[in-house]
Structure formats: C-alpha cells, structure tokens
Scaffold this motif. Structure first.
Motif, PDB file in Angstrom:
ATOM      1  N   SER A 162      14.070 -31.796 -50.537  1.00  0.00           N
ATOM      2  CA  SER A 162      15.014 -31.055 -51.355  1.00  0.00           C
ATOM      3  C   SER A 162      14.288 -30.508 -52.584  1.00  0.00           C
ATOM      4  CB  SER A 162      16.137 -32.019 -51.775  1.00  0.00           C
ATOM      5  OG  SER A 162      17.163 -31.303 -52.365  1.00  0.00           O
ATOM      6  N   GLY A 163      14.464 -29.228 -52.841  1.00  0.00           N
ATOM      7  CA  GLY A 163      13.812 -28.626 -54.001  1.00  0.00           C
ATOM      8  C   GLY A 163      12.421 -28.085 -53.711  1.00  0.00           C
ATOM      9  N   SER A 164      11.988 -28.145 -52.459  1.00  0.00           N
ATOM     10  CA  SER A 164      10.623 -27.699 -52.138  1.00  0.00           C
ATOM     11  C   SER A 164      10.519 -26.176 -52.029  1.00  0.00           C
ATOM     12  CB  SER A 164      10.142 -28.358 -50.841  1.00  0.00           C
ATOM     13  OG  SER A 164      11.008 -28.046 -49.773  1.00  0.00           O
ATOM     14  N   GLU A 168      17.662 -11.249 -52.380  1.00  0.00           N
ATOM     15  CA  GLU A 168      18.625 -11.752 -53.358  1.00  0.00           C
ATOM     16  C   GLU A 168      17.893 -12.213 -54.602  1.00  0.00           C
ATOM     17  OE1 GLU A 168      21.338 -14.590 -51.849  1.00  0.00           O
ATOM     18  OE2 GLU A 168      22.491 -12.940 -50.981  1.00  0.00           O
ATOM     19  N   GLU A 169      16.627 -12.488 -54.434  1.00  0.00           N
ATOM     20  CA  GLU A 169      15.746 -12.812 -55.559  1.00  0.00           C
ATOM     21  C   GLU A 169      14.517 -11.930 -55.436  1.00  0.00           C
ATOM     22  OE1 GLU A 169      16.359 -14.807 -57.985  1.00  0.00           O
ATOM     23  OE2 GLU A 169      18.087 -15.933 -57.232  1.00  0.00           O
ATOM     24  N   ARG A 170      13.874 -11.697 -56.572  1.00  0.00           N
ATOM     25  CA  ARG A 170      12.626 -10.932 -56.558  1.00  0.00           C
ATOM     26  C   ARG A 170      11.475 -11.892 -56.780  1.00  0.00           C
ATOM     27  NH1 ARG A 170      13.026  -5.678 -58.860  1.00  0.00           N
ATOM     28  NH2 ARG A 170      15.188  -5.038 -58.927  1.00  0.00           N
ATOM     29  N   ASP A 200      20.440 -21.399 -43.232  1.00  0.00           N
ATOM     30  CA  ASP A 200      20.110 -22.382 -44.266  1.00  0.00           C
ATOM     31  C   ASP A 200      20.877 -23.669 -43.980  1.00  0.00           C
ATOM     32  OD1 ASP A 200      19.114 -23.620 -46.464  1.00  0.00           O
ATOM     33  OD2 ASP A 200      19.749 -22.099 -47.910  1.00  0.00           O
ATOM     34  N   GLU A 201      20.206 -24.612 -43.371  1.00  0.00           N
ATOM     35  CA  GLU A 201      20.800 -25.893 -42.971  1.00  0.00           C
ATOM     36  C   GLU A 201      22.114 -25.712 -42.199  1.00  0.00           C
ATOM     37  OE1 GLU A 201      20.532 -29.123 -45.714  1.00  0.00           O
ATOM     38  OE2 GLU A 201      19.175 -27.976 -47.003  1.00  0.00           O
ATOM     39  N   PRO A 202      22.086 -24.960 -41.113  1.00  0.00           N
ATOM     40  CA  PRO A 202      23.336 -24.650 -40.402  1.00  0.00           C
ATOM     41  C   PRO A 202      23.978 -25.861 -39.751  1.00  0.00           C
ATOM     42  CG  PRO A 202      21.457 -23.960 -39.084  1.00  0.00           C
ATOM     43  CD  PRO A 202      20.911 -24.387 -40.430  1.00  0.00           C
ATOM     44  N   SER A 230      15.334 -32.726 -56.883  1.00  0.00           N
ATOM     45  CA  SER A 230      16.059 -31.529 -57.310  1.00  0.00           C
ATOM     46  C   SER A 230      17.336 -31.352 -56.511  1.00  0.00           C
ATOM     47  CB  SER A 230      15.200 -30.300 -57.078  1.00  0.00           C
ATOM     48  OG  SER A 230      13.919 -30.543 -57.530  1.00  0.00           O
ATOM     49  N   SER A 231      18.324 -30.815 -57.149  1.00  0.00           N
ATOM     50  CA  SER A 231      19.537 -30.558 -56.392  1.00  0.00           C
ATOM     51  C   SER A 231      19.557 -29.117 -55.937  1.00  0.00           C
ATOM     52  CB  SER A 231      20.754 -30.849 -57.262  1.00  0.00           C
ATOM     53  OG  SER A 231      20.697 -30.009 -58.368  1.00  0.00           O
ATOM     54  N   ALA A 232      20.276 -28.871 -54.867  1.00  0.00           N
ATOM     55  CA  ALA A 232      20.307 -27.522 -54.317  1.00  0.00           C
ATOM     56  C   ALA A 232      21.073 -26.600 -55.244  1.00  0.00           C
ATOM     57  CB  ALA A 232      20.975 -27.556 -52.952  1.00  0.00           C
TER      58      ALA A 232
HETATM   59  N1  LIG Z   1      18.838 -19.861 -59.275  1.00  0.00           N
HETATM   60  C1  LIG Z   1      17.955 -20.786 -59.677  1.00  0.00           C
HETATM   61  N2  LIG Z   1      17.647 -20.906 -60.986  1.00  0.00           N
HETATM   62  C2  LIG Z   1      16.738 -21.807 -61.421  1.00  0.00           C
HETATM   63  N3  LIG Z   1      16.082 -22.662 -60.607  1.00  0.00           N
HETATM   64  C3  LIG Z   1      16.355 -22.603 -59.293  1.00  0.00           C
HETATM   65  C4  LIG Z   1      17.310 -21.672 -58.766  1.00  0.00           C
HETATM   66  N4  LIG Z   1      17.351 -21.830 -57.430  1.00  0.00           N
HETATM   67  C5  LIG Z   1      16.494 -22.817 -57.133  1.00  0.00           C
HETATM   68  N5  LIG Z   1      15.904 -23.287 -58.251  1.00  0.00           N
HETATM   69  C6  LIG Z   1      14.874 -24.335 -58.317  1.00  0.00           C
HETATM   70  O1  LIG Z   1      13.823 -23.940 -57.457  1.00  0.00           O
HETATM   71  C7  LIG Z   1      13.304 -25.058 -56.758  1.00  0.00           C
HETATM   72  C8  LIG Z   1      13.419 -24.817 -55.261  1.00  0.00           C
HETATM   73  O2  LIG Z   1      14.803 -24.816 -54.913  1.00  0.00           O
HETATM   74  P1  LIG Z   1      15.310 -24.440 -53.453  1.00  0.00           P
HETATM   75  O3  LIG Z   1      16.786 -24.411 -53.494  1.00  0.00           O
HETATM   76  O4  LIG Z   1      14.596 -23.244 -53.002  1.00  0.00           O
HETATM   77  O5  LIG Z   1      14.803 -25.723 -52.631  1.00  0.00           O
HETATM   78  P2  LIG Z   1      15.240 -26.227 -51.186  1.00  0.00           P
HETATM   79  O6  LIG Z   1      13.979 -26.679 -50.536  1.00  0.00           O
HETATM   80  O7  LIG Z   1      16.034 -25.194 -50.507  1.00  0.00           O
HETATM   81  O8  LIG Z   1      16.159 -27.477 -51.521  1.00  0.00           O
HETATM   82  P3  LIG Z   1      17.356 -28.124 -50.624  1.00  0.00           P
HETATM   83  O9  LIG Z   1      16.709 -28.697 -49.400  1.00  0.00           O
HETATM   84  O10 LIG Z   1      17.911 -29.175 -51.534  1.00  0.00           O
HETATM   85  O11 LIG Z   1      18.341 -27.026 -50.330  1.00  0.00           O
HETATM   86  C9  LIG Z   1      14.086 -26.268 -57.253  1.00  0.00           C
HETATM   87  O12 LIG Z   1      13.344 -26.873 -58.279  1.00  0.00           O
HETATM   88  C10 LIG Z   1      15.362 -25.665 -57.781  1.00  0.00           C
HETATM   89  O13 LIG Z   1      15.909 -26.458 -58.810  1.00  0.00           O
END
Ligand SMILES: Nc1ncnc2c1ncn2[C@@H]1O[C@H](COP(=O)(O)OP(=O)(O)OP(=O)(O)O)[C@@H](O)[C@H]1O
Length: 331
Positions: free
Chosen positions: A38-40, A52-54, A163-165, A316-318
C-alpha cells in the motif's frame, strides 16, 4: 502501447515521490499485474496513464499520444480508448444495470439504436443478460463488478485499467471476475490491473510489475505475487509486527523485514491465459501465511534498469480514487 520514460511523480506537499524514475513499456495485448505494498505507487501509475495526474518529470506515451503535450480539450476523446474499473464498482445507484452501461455511451453521443444493440451484447458477455432491469442494490458484489466491467468495455477500449477490481469480493467471485478480464484480454484489450491478491497473481502467471516506494523492483514474465516489500516467508513476522504495533510494544529488530537485492526484468510477450475458475480459486488473502518454499524466479531480458530498494513502508493509506472517466465530447 504504453510507455513511461523516466517518469517521476511527486504530489504537491509530499516529501518523497509517489513514482520515482519509472521506465517501462507495455505492449498491445499484454495482461499486466501491478503489485506492491500500500502506498507503493500503483494507483498513481494508473492515474498517470489516464492523464488524471501529470508527471513531475519524464514522458508518458499512451496509444501514440504524448500525454505531456496532449491538450486538455483532447483528453475526454483520448479516454474513450481506455476503460477503468475500481474496487468499489462506482455504479449509479438510481439507474438500472442497462442504464448504467448505456449512460457511458449516451454521454459520448452514441445513437439510441447503437445503444440498444451494444448494451445487451456486453451484458450477455459479462453474464448479466437476465438482470438488465435490476438496480445496483439488487445485485451481489460480484454482479455489481460485472456491471462496472460491462460499462468499462462497452465502448471497446484498447486498454482496460483495473484498480483492485477484486478487492471487495470473495475468492470464488474474484475468480469469475478474473475469467472475465482474461476473456476481455484474449479479445485484444490490453489489461493493467493493480492488486494485492496473491492468489490471483500466482494463479494467472502473467507479467508482474512490482513497485516499492515508487520504483520498479521487479518486472517479470509469468510472475508470482511475492513482494520484495513483504517477502512471503515473512508474512508471519509482518503479522507479528502488526500485533506488537497494535499493543504499543516496539518491534524487535529480529522481526524487521529484510529486502533482498532485486533484478528487474522486462516487458514480456503476451502469453496464453491461465484463468482461475471459481472451483479452483485459491482462498488466499494477501496476508495469509504461506508455507510453500519460494521458487527462484527466472529473469527475463532486461529493459528496465535493475534497482535495489529499501523496504517499503506499508503504512500509507490509499488516496481517493478518481471519478468515472466518461465525459461529454467537446464540440
Ligand atoms: N492526490 C495525492 N496527493 C498527495 N499524495 C498522494 C496522492 N495520491 C497518492 N499520494 C501518495 O502517493 C503515494 C503512492 O500512493 P498510491 O495511491 O499510488 O499507492 P498504491 O500503491 O496505489 O496504494 P494502495 O495499494 O493502498 O492503493 C502514497 O505515499 C500516497 O500517500
């Protein structure tokens, strides 16, 4: 089809990048799992593909478009070639199954006649032919996800991002969803799926890209789920750490997860699907301890730089997931 060249994404206010110097290529027809703690950076990776992001640095090409220079007014049209499925289905609660799927086509201006043909076809494909008049609350989770998939593919996208369907589904229902995604892939759609479901990844034996702290640490043809961040052998230790953390006790050094050096490898050619069936679906959660020894992985030709990474923080939280992508066409 999808190319990342040295892509870094740092969100504003963040101290470290969500994606760090990522380079890779996904070929037409591939089925790719994105794994990692999570958070990777998995969702960030998908959001960059959707524009959706640059990226903060680097370039991204999707379906021949350089996303850095793609004008905003062209983005809705670009997204018509992409289907997206989320963990939480995101159906419109006041619309029937038929209307949820039809809505996607209505907003891009498809004719009534086209919609009347396309929607029943796609509902049949996802196994919901008899439920087109139901509302989302009258469906099981697996059925709701099938509606979401129908909605994502009704316009025949070149790429399906998921995304995690299966994140909210039980193993047997997840297996049915994976069978469906495999069929969609076999029909020519490139599929990228972020997941924490080790059972699915281990069963499907497709290309696996693993992220740790925003970097690719593994890119493996016919890979398994085993992550560098939480090696399979250490699931028990990881759970023990969680238990100690919850009780307020410091984690002993002996329990810290070590990360082996990694050889990254590369885009693999599409392979025949190995689809789990509902009957054969392994009842494995990402945090289930596994006892089988870990087989050495066979490296494939390298085109992604080898990266050695520190252990990822799995705390990290999603972030909130973006809204559905269908937008009316600009005049
Ligand atoms: N909109 C945002 N603004 C700021 N930080 C963000 C944003 N989106 C993601 N992050 C940060 O970017 C990093 C990667 O997040 P991301 O959601 O891409 O990870 P993930 O691998 O999809 O996690 P998960 O498995 O929990 O969904 C994390 O540290 C998260 O806190």
């Amino acid at each position: 089809m999808i190319r990342f060249d040295q892509v870094t994404k740092t969100y504003s206010g963040a101290t470290r990048p969500a994606l760090n110097n990522v380079s890779l290529e996904v070929l037409k027809g591939e089925f790719v799992f994105l794994v990692g703690a999570s958070g990777s950076g998995k969702s960030s990776f998908l959001r960059l593909i959707l524009k959706e992001e640059r990226p903060s640095k680097g370039r991204i090409h999707v379906l021949g478009h350089d996303l850095t220079s793609l004008a905003n007014r062209k983005v809705p049209y670009f997204r018509r070639s992409l289907g997206v499925v989320f963990q939480d289905f995101r159906l419109l609660p006041a619309k029937t199954v038929f209307d949820n799927v039809a809505f996607t086509l209505q907003v891009i201006g498809k004719s009534k006649g086209f919609i009347q043909e396309a929607v029943p076809d796609v509902l049949k494909m996802v196994g919901l032919a008899g439920k087109s008049g139901r509302f989302p609350h009258e469906l099981s989770g697996g059925e709701q996800q099938r509606v979401a998939i129908a909605r994502a593919i009704v316009n025949k996208p070149a790429i399906l991002l998921a995304d995690e369907p299966t994140g909210n589904l039980d193993p047997a229902t997840s297996a049915g969803i994976m069978t469906l995604l495999s069929t969609i892939n076999a029909n020519g759609t490139t599929v990228l799926m972020a997941t924490h479901d080790s059972g699915i990844v281990d069963t499907m034996k497709r290309r696996v890209i693993e992220l740790v702290s925003g970097q690719i640490v593994r890119d493996e043809r016919q890979g398994g789920y085993q992550t560098q961040a939480i090696p399979v052998q250490d699931f028990g230790a990881a759970m023990e750490r969680e238990r100690l953390a919850a009780s307020g006790a410091p984690a002993p050094d002996a329990l810290r997860t070590s990360v082996p050096p990694v050889t990254a490898a590369t885009p693999a050619a599409p392979t025949a699907p190995a689809v789990p069936t509902a009957a054969s679906a392994p009842a494995v959660s990402p945090f289930a301890p596994r006892t089988a020894p870990v087989e050495p992985r066979e490296p494939v030709t390298a085109s992604v730089r080898a990266v050695t990474q520190p252990a990822a923080s799995a705390t990290s939280s999603a972030p909130p997931v973006p809204p559905p992508l269908v937008e009316p066409e600009a005049d």
